[in-house]
Design an enzyme around this catalytic site. Structure first.
Site, short mmCIF file in Angstrom:
data_model
loop_
_atom_site.label_atom_id
_atom_site.label_comp_id
_atom_site.label_asym_id
_atom_site.label_seq_id
_atom_site.Cartn_x
_atom_site.Cartn_y
_atom_site.Cartn_z
N PHE A 82 -71.82 52.82 -41.51
CA PHE A 82 -72.85 52.43 -42.47
C PHE A 82 -73.44 53.68 -43.11
CE2 PHE A 82 -74.88 53.00 -38.39
CZ PHE A 82 -76.04 53.69 -38.67
N CYS A 83 -74.06 53.47 -44.28
CA CYS A 83 -74.76 54.55 -44.99
C CYS A 83 -75.86 53.91 -45.82
CB CYS A 83 -73.79 55.36 -45.86
SG CYS A 83 -72.92 54.37 -47.09
N THR A 84 -76.51 54.67 -46.66
CA THR A 84 -77.70 54.18 -47.36
C THR A 84 -77.40 52.99 -48.27
OG1 THR A 84 -78.57 56.43 -47.34
CG2 THR A 84 -79.66 54.85 -48.78
N ILE A 124 -77.52 50.18 -45.81
CA ILE A 124 -78.79 49.94 -45.10
C ILE A 124 -79.80 49.25 -46.01
CG2 ILE A 124 -80.71 51.08 -43.92
CD1 ILE A 124 -78.69 53.47 -43.49
#
Length: 314
Positions: free
Chosen positions: A183-185, A212
């Site tokens: 996952f990332c922003t 996210i």
């Protein structure tokens, strides 16, 4: 009915093939400036990436313009609101990659991991066979991440491939094929990281659709596996569940997030340094930052906006 904050923010990325990204820059910049939309958009042969802010009508105009670019008819974006403009300038920049990983020939349009909707994410990461990896930089992870996530402790996304290769043996211990969730922003770094893992021969690779930010927007806090706040690359600094503005501020010297406790550290000086970057800067640099901060304070006292030199906000 409660009035919404006046500023509309759109975070976007889209992988597509632009034959001549430089030819797209003038029109896109003109559209943003005409509509008083600020922020940064990156163009590369692999697509477009960025975050912009402005009025409802202004953002609609720019999004419509982007939708008309080659291969962008179905691009998606994430929205939030702010009480004040989070950007100082309008920038459209040409880059080799819209998110820099430095792996020649890697193309997310060819093969990426399996997208997982926010509503299904908790079930995936609760599986004991799932290896959960946060692909963001160390200063981002520091203020918030998912329960049980591995922090690669990278200072740049370029470091991720080497980090994974050194850890792969550990992940494949006991002869099992790992199931990896990342996952990332907003999702863009995972497009690259999952494509990289697929190119390395791994099949069970998953990533959080919308990143996210989409999870915090759609998953109720009572059901959330997220802990802390999420760093964002604008003047909001961090956001919480429901995409409400978080409690962190920004060090104007190194652009890292600061908690309320960090502001009491002996090496924190407004506009000049924090405990994270004090040892990374010379006294000459700090003197320059002090003068920049003084000029900004004088501008605010006059009711004007001081935006400094371009590099001050990169």
């Amino acid at each position: 009915m409660i009035d919404q904050p006046p500023i509309r923010i759109a975070a976007l990325y889209h992988f597509t093939r632009f034959e001549d990204p430089a030819s797209l820059r003038p029109g896109l910049l003109a559209c943003a400036e005409t509509n008083d939309v600020r922020g940064t958009l990156l163009l590369a042969s692999e697509g477009i990436n960025g975050t912009i802010a402005g009025s409802d009508a202004g953002i609609t105009s720019v999004l419509d313009y982007i939708r008309a670019l080659p291969g962008c008819a179905d691009f998606e974006w994430k929205e939030s609101r702010a009480a004040k403009m989070p950007f100082h300038r309008t920038k459209v920049r040409l880059k080799k990659e819209i998110v820099t990983m430095g792996q020649p020939g890697l193309d997310p349009l060819d093969d990426v991991g399996t997208y997982v909707d926010p509503q299904d994410w908790n079930a995936l990461i609760s599986d004991p066979d799932t290896i959960l990896i946060d692909t963001r930089n160390d200063y981002e992870v520091k203020i918030g991440t998912f329960e049980g996530a591995i922090d690669p402790q990278t200072s740049s996304f370029r470091e991720f491939p080497e980090w994974f290769r050194t850890r792969r043996e550990e992940f494949e211990a006991e002869g099992r094929t790992p199931k990896i969730a990342m996952f990332c922003t907003g999702g863009i770094r995972c497009e690259k990281s999952t494509a990289f893992l697929k190119s390395e021969g791994l099949d069970e690779v998953f990533h959080l659709k919308g990143g996210i930010l989409k999870y915090l927007e759609e998953v109720p806090e009572s059901d959330s596996r997220w802990r802390g706040e999420c760093f964002v690359f604008d003047e909001r600094v961090s956001v919480k569940h429901g995409l409400e503005v978080g409690s962190h501020s920004l060090c104007r010297a190194c652009r890292r997030p600061l908690s309320e406790a960090d502001l009491t550290h002996q090496h924190f000086e407004t506009g000049v340094s924090c405990h994270q970057c004090h040892g990374e800067r010379t006294e000459e640099q700090r003197a320059r930052y002090r003068e920049r901060h003084r000029q900004a304070s004088l501008a605010r006292a006059r009711g004007a906006e001081h935006i400094g030199r371009p590099e001050d906000h990169d």
